[in-house]
Design an enzyme around this catalytic site. Structure first.
Site, PDB file in Angstrom:
ATOM      1  N   GLU A 131     -37.267 127.661-101.021  1.00  0.00           N
ATOM      2  CA  GLU A 131     -37.584 126.386-100.360  1.00  0.00           C
ATOM      3  C   GLU A 131     -36.495 125.343-100.559  1.00  0.00           C
ATOM      4  O   GLU A 131     -36.496 124.302 -99.901  1.00  0.00           O
ATOM      5  CB  GLU A 131     -38.925 125.829-100.867  1.00  0.00           C
ATOM      6  CG  GLU A 131     -40.111 126.734-100.603  1.00  0.00           C
ATOM      7  CD  GLU A 131     -40.155 127.942-101.536  1.00  0.00           C
ATOM      8  OE1 GLU A 131     -39.690 127.832-102.691  1.00  0.00           O
ATOM      9  OE2 GLU A 131     -40.621 129.013-101.103  1.00  0.00           O
ATOM     10  N   PHE A 207     -45.853 138.236-102.198  1.00  0.00           N
ATOM     11  CA  PHE A 207     -44.565 138.214-101.488  1.00  0.00           C
ATOM     12  C   PHE A 207     -43.457 138.626-102.439  1.00  0.00           C
ATOM     13  O   PHE A 207     -42.535 139.337-102.056  1.00  0.00           O
ATOM     14  CB  PHE A 207     -44.281 136.826-100.908  1.00  0.00           C
ATOM     15  CG  PHE A 207     -44.962 136.606 -99.595  1.00  0.00           C
ATOM     16  CD1 PHE A 207     -44.290 136.824 -98.403  1.00  0.00           C
ATOM     17  CD2 PHE A 207     -46.288 136.213 -99.548  1.00  0.00           C
ATOM     18  CE1 PHE A 207     -44.924 136.642 -97.187  1.00  0.00           C
ATOM     19  CE2 PHE A 207     -46.930 136.022 -98.333  1.00  0.00           C
ATOM     20  CZ  PHE A 207     -46.255 136.234 -97.148  1.00  0.00           C
ATOM     21  N   GLU A 212     -39.564 140.627-102.223  1.00  0.00           N
ATOM     22  CA  GLU A 212     -38.413 140.130-102.976  1.00  0.00           C
ATOM     23  C   GLU A 212     -37.919 141.185-103.977  1.00  0.00           C
ATOM     24  O   GLU A 212     -36.760 141.607-103.906  1.00  0.00           O
ATOM     25  CB  GLU A 212     -38.766 138.780-103.618  1.00  0.00           C
ATOM     26  CG  GLU A 212     -38.978 137.749-102.512  1.00  0.00           C
ATOM     27  CD  GLU A 212     -39.307 136.326-102.936  1.00  0.00           C
ATOM     28  OE1 GLU A 212     -38.909 135.372-102.249  1.00  0.00           O
ATOM     29  OE2 GLU A 212     -40.020 136.142-103.944  1.00  0.00           O
TER      30      GLU A 212
HETATM   31  P1  NFD Z   1     -48.097 133.154-104.088  1.00  0.00           P
HETATM   32  P2  NFD Z   1     -45.932 135.070-103.689  1.00  0.00           P
HETATM   33  N1  NFD Z   1     -52.724 132.592 -96.286  1.00  0.00           N
HETATM   34  O1  NFD Z   1     -48.129 131.916-104.910  1.00  0.00           O
HETATM   35  N2  NFD Z   1     -42.497 132.726-100.468  1.00  0.00           N
HETATM   36  O2  NFD Z   1     -45.216 135.897-104.674  1.00  0.00           O
HETATM   37  C1  NFD Z   1     -51.856 131.551 -96.139  1.00  0.00           C
HETATM   38  F1  NFD Z   1     -52.006 130.763 -95.102  1.00  0.00           F
HETATM   39  O3  NFD Z   1     -49.261 134.092-104.219  1.00  0.00           O
HETATM   40  C2  NFD Z   1     -42.571 131.388-100.248  1.00  0.00           C
HETATM   41  O4  NFD Z   1     -46.861 135.774-102.741  1.00  0.00           O
HETATM   42  O5  NFD Z   1     -46.705 133.897-104.476  1.00  0.00           O
HETATM   43  N3  NFD Z   1     -50.863 131.289 -96.998  1.00  0.00           N
HETATM   44  C3  NFD Z   1     -43.560 130.869 -99.417  1.00  0.00           C
HETATM   45  C4  NFD Z   1     -50.723 132.106 -98.044  1.00  0.00           C
HETATM   46  C5  NFD Z   1     -44.477 131.710 -98.818  1.00  0.00           C
HETATM   47  C6  NFD Z   1     -51.569 133.196 -98.281  1.00  0.00           C
HETATM   48  C7  NFD Z   1     -44.391 133.059 -99.066  1.00  0.00           C
HETATM   49  C8  NFD Z   1     -52.600 133.437 -97.342  1.00  0.00           C
HETATM   50  N4  NFD Z   1     -53.434 134.467 -97.469  1.00  0.00           N
HETATM   51  C9  NFD Z   1     -43.395 133.556 -99.885  1.00  0.00           C
HETATM   52  N5  NFD Z   1     -51.153 133.837 -99.399  1.00  0.00           N
HETATM   53  C10 NFD Z   1     -43.702 129.387 -99.126  1.00  0.00           C
HETATM   54  N6  NFD Z   1     -42.764 128.560 -99.487  1.00  0.00           N
HETATM   55  O6  NFD Z   1     -44.695 128.977 -98.511  1.00  0.00           O
HETATM   56  C11 NFD Z   1     -50.094 133.160 -99.851  1.00  0.00           C
HETATM   57  N7  NFD Z   1     -49.847 132.115 -99.039  1.00  0.00           N
HETATM   58  C12 NFD Z   1     -48.737 131.146 -99.175  1.00  0.00           C
HETATM   59  C13 NFD Z   1     -41.511 133.381-101.345  1.00  0.00           C
HETATM   60  C14 NFD Z   1     -49.134 129.938 -99.974  1.00  0.00           C
HETATM   61  O7  NFD Z   1     -48.483 128.824 -99.430  1.00  0.00           O
HETATM   62  C15 NFD Z   1     -40.873 132.537-102.451  1.00  0.00           C
HETATM   63  O8  NFD Z   1     -39.457 132.812-102.464  1.00  0.00           O
HETATM   64  C16 NFD Z   1     -48.580 130.242-101.323  1.00  0.00           C
HETATM   65  O9  NFD Z   1     -48.234 129.067-102.004  1.00  0.00           O
HETATM   66  C17 NFD Z   1     -41.508 133.029-103.773  1.00  0.00           C
HETATM   67  O10 NFD Z   1     -40.565 133.648-104.644  1.00  0.00           O
HETATM   68  C18 NFD Z   1     -47.351 131.040-100.990  1.00  0.00           C
HETATM   69  O11 NFD Z   1     -47.708 131.793 -99.849  1.00  0.00           O
HETATM   70  C19 NFD Z   1     -42.535 134.063-103.363  1.00  0.00           C
HETATM   71  O12 NFD Z   1     -42.218 134.425-102.032  1.00  0.00           O
HETATM   72  C20 NFD Z   1     -46.938 131.966-102.069  1.00  0.00           C
HETATM   73  O13 NFD Z   1     -48.003 132.803-102.525  1.00  0.00           O
HETATM   74  C21 NFD Z   1     -43.924 133.450-103.428  1.00  0.00           C
HETATM   75  O14 NFD Z   1     -44.852 134.271-102.802  1.00  0.00           O
END
Ligand code: NFD
Length: 309
Positions: A131, A207, A212
């Site tokens: 971000e 994610f 990643e």
């Molecule tokens: P997380 P993570 N529906 O905290 N990244 O490992 C909706 F609408 O579980 C950044 O999966 O950690 N939103 C972003 C969702 C997004 C849902 C994705 C869902 N079912 C990945 N599940 C970003 N900036 O928005 C999850 N989300 C959204 C990259 C929600 O906003 C970054 O480089 C949550 O705060 C980081 O290293 C966010 O996804 C890693 O992947 C992250 O879910 C974080 O994904």
């Protein structure tokens, strides 16, 4: 009365931890189902101009594509299309045009600790998150999805990510996460939430786990993990056990070295700045001032001292 071994107490006090509500702050609202963010073009292009002026991160290369070009590529990826069928490849032209290679040893990944990770990274000055790069900065915390009729995007309602396999924004973040990981070099940092009773700190279907870790470039040498724990809350996932064990396996099998730290002091201090009246922070302060009566304090949940960074 609980009698505490003073050395145990000292060690335990320093391993103070984190809070959930505060550091799991992000844009995701499961009940929201909002439509595309109002004035999305202006928001996107405005952010893009501002990124170059006030958000510029010195060590990151500048992107040569104009803000107008970037908007066109981003918009083309999802507009006039069904919101649930946007292939990851659609975003490739945008991702290619906006990519910045992050300097060695500066990449920061996170799961479940959006706010804390960005505070710890100091918004790109200490570590760089997705971000903090232009790709993620332009899209972070906005909502979008397409529709076949004009204006090409739905202003009233976008599906939830879980409602469909290739939701427009989910596909974007999948592609953006892969691109970010492919550009990482040297030692990368990953911050995780060890206090969520509903989600393991490391999940293969997050994610991070899905897009990643499997796409880390061969130039990555080491994955360094910080597990944060909510202040005054149970420490559910800790280094060396449960999901962190699985993470160590997944990291080392890919040929990277691995190190894990629970609640390093630098992170703890950030949490205490936000919540100085928590029991754990008050104890730490008393301890530092030397006016703590050990006989009145319960031992902490775990007893590791972490001198880190
Ligand atoms: P997380 P993570 N529906 O905290 N990244 O490992 C909706 F609408 O579980 C950044 O999966 O950690 N939103 C972003 C969702 C997004 C849902 C994705 C869902 N079912 C990945 N599940 C970003 N900036 O928005 C999850 N989300 C959204 C990259 C929600 O906003 C970054 O480089 C949550 O705060 C980081 O290293 C966010 O996804 C890693 O992947 C992250 O879910 C974080 O994904």
């Amino acid at each position: 009365m609980v009698i505490v071994n003073p050395s145990l107490l000292t060690v335990g006090l320093i391993s103070v931890a984190l809070l959930h509500a505060n550091f799991v702050m992000s844009q995701y609202d499961p009940e929201g189902h909002k439509g595309t963010t109002g004035n999305i073009k202006q928001v996107f292009e405005g952010r893009c101009w501002d990124y170059d002026v006030t958000r510029y991160i010195p060590d990151l290369p500048r992107v040569t594509a104009s803000c107008e070009e970037l908007w066109k590529l981003f918009f083309k990826a999802f507009s006039y299309q069904p919101p649930c069928a946007v292939a990851l490849e659609n975003y490739q032209p945008y991702l290619r045009s906006a990519t910045q290679i992050v300097p060695r040893d500066k990449v920061l990944f996170w799961s479940g600790v959006f706010s804390l990770a960005h505070e710890y990274g100091n918004y790109g000055r200490r570590y760089v998150t997705l971000e903090d790069t232009l790709i993620g900065y332009l899209a972070n915390s906005i909502t979008w999805c397409g529709q076949s009729i004009d204006p090409g995007y739905n202003v009233t309602r976008c599906p939830a990510w879980d409602d469909c396999p290739l939701e427009a924004a989910e596909s974007f973040w999948a592609g953006a996460s892969m691109t970010f990981a492919q550009g990482a070099k040297g030692e990368v940092l990953l911050m995780l939430d060890g206090s969520n009773p509903d989600k393991a700190a490391y999940r293969r279907n997050s994610f991070f786990g899905k897009f990643e870790l499997p796409n880390l470039s061969k130039e990555v040498t080491k994955v360094s993990v910080i597990v944060s724990h909510a202040l005054d809350k149970p420490k559910i996932d800790v280094c060396g056990a449960g999901s962190l064990d699985l993470l160590e396996t997944d990291v080392t099998e890919r040929g990277f070295s691995y190190v894990c730290h629970d609640d390093p002091l630098a992170v703890l201090h950030l949490l205490c700045a936000d919540d100085p009246s928590s029991r754990e922070c008050k104890l730490a302060i008393k301890h530092i001032r030397g006016d703590l009566d050990p006989s009145k304090v319960d031992p902490p949940a775990f007893n590791k001292i972490q001198e880190f960074f």
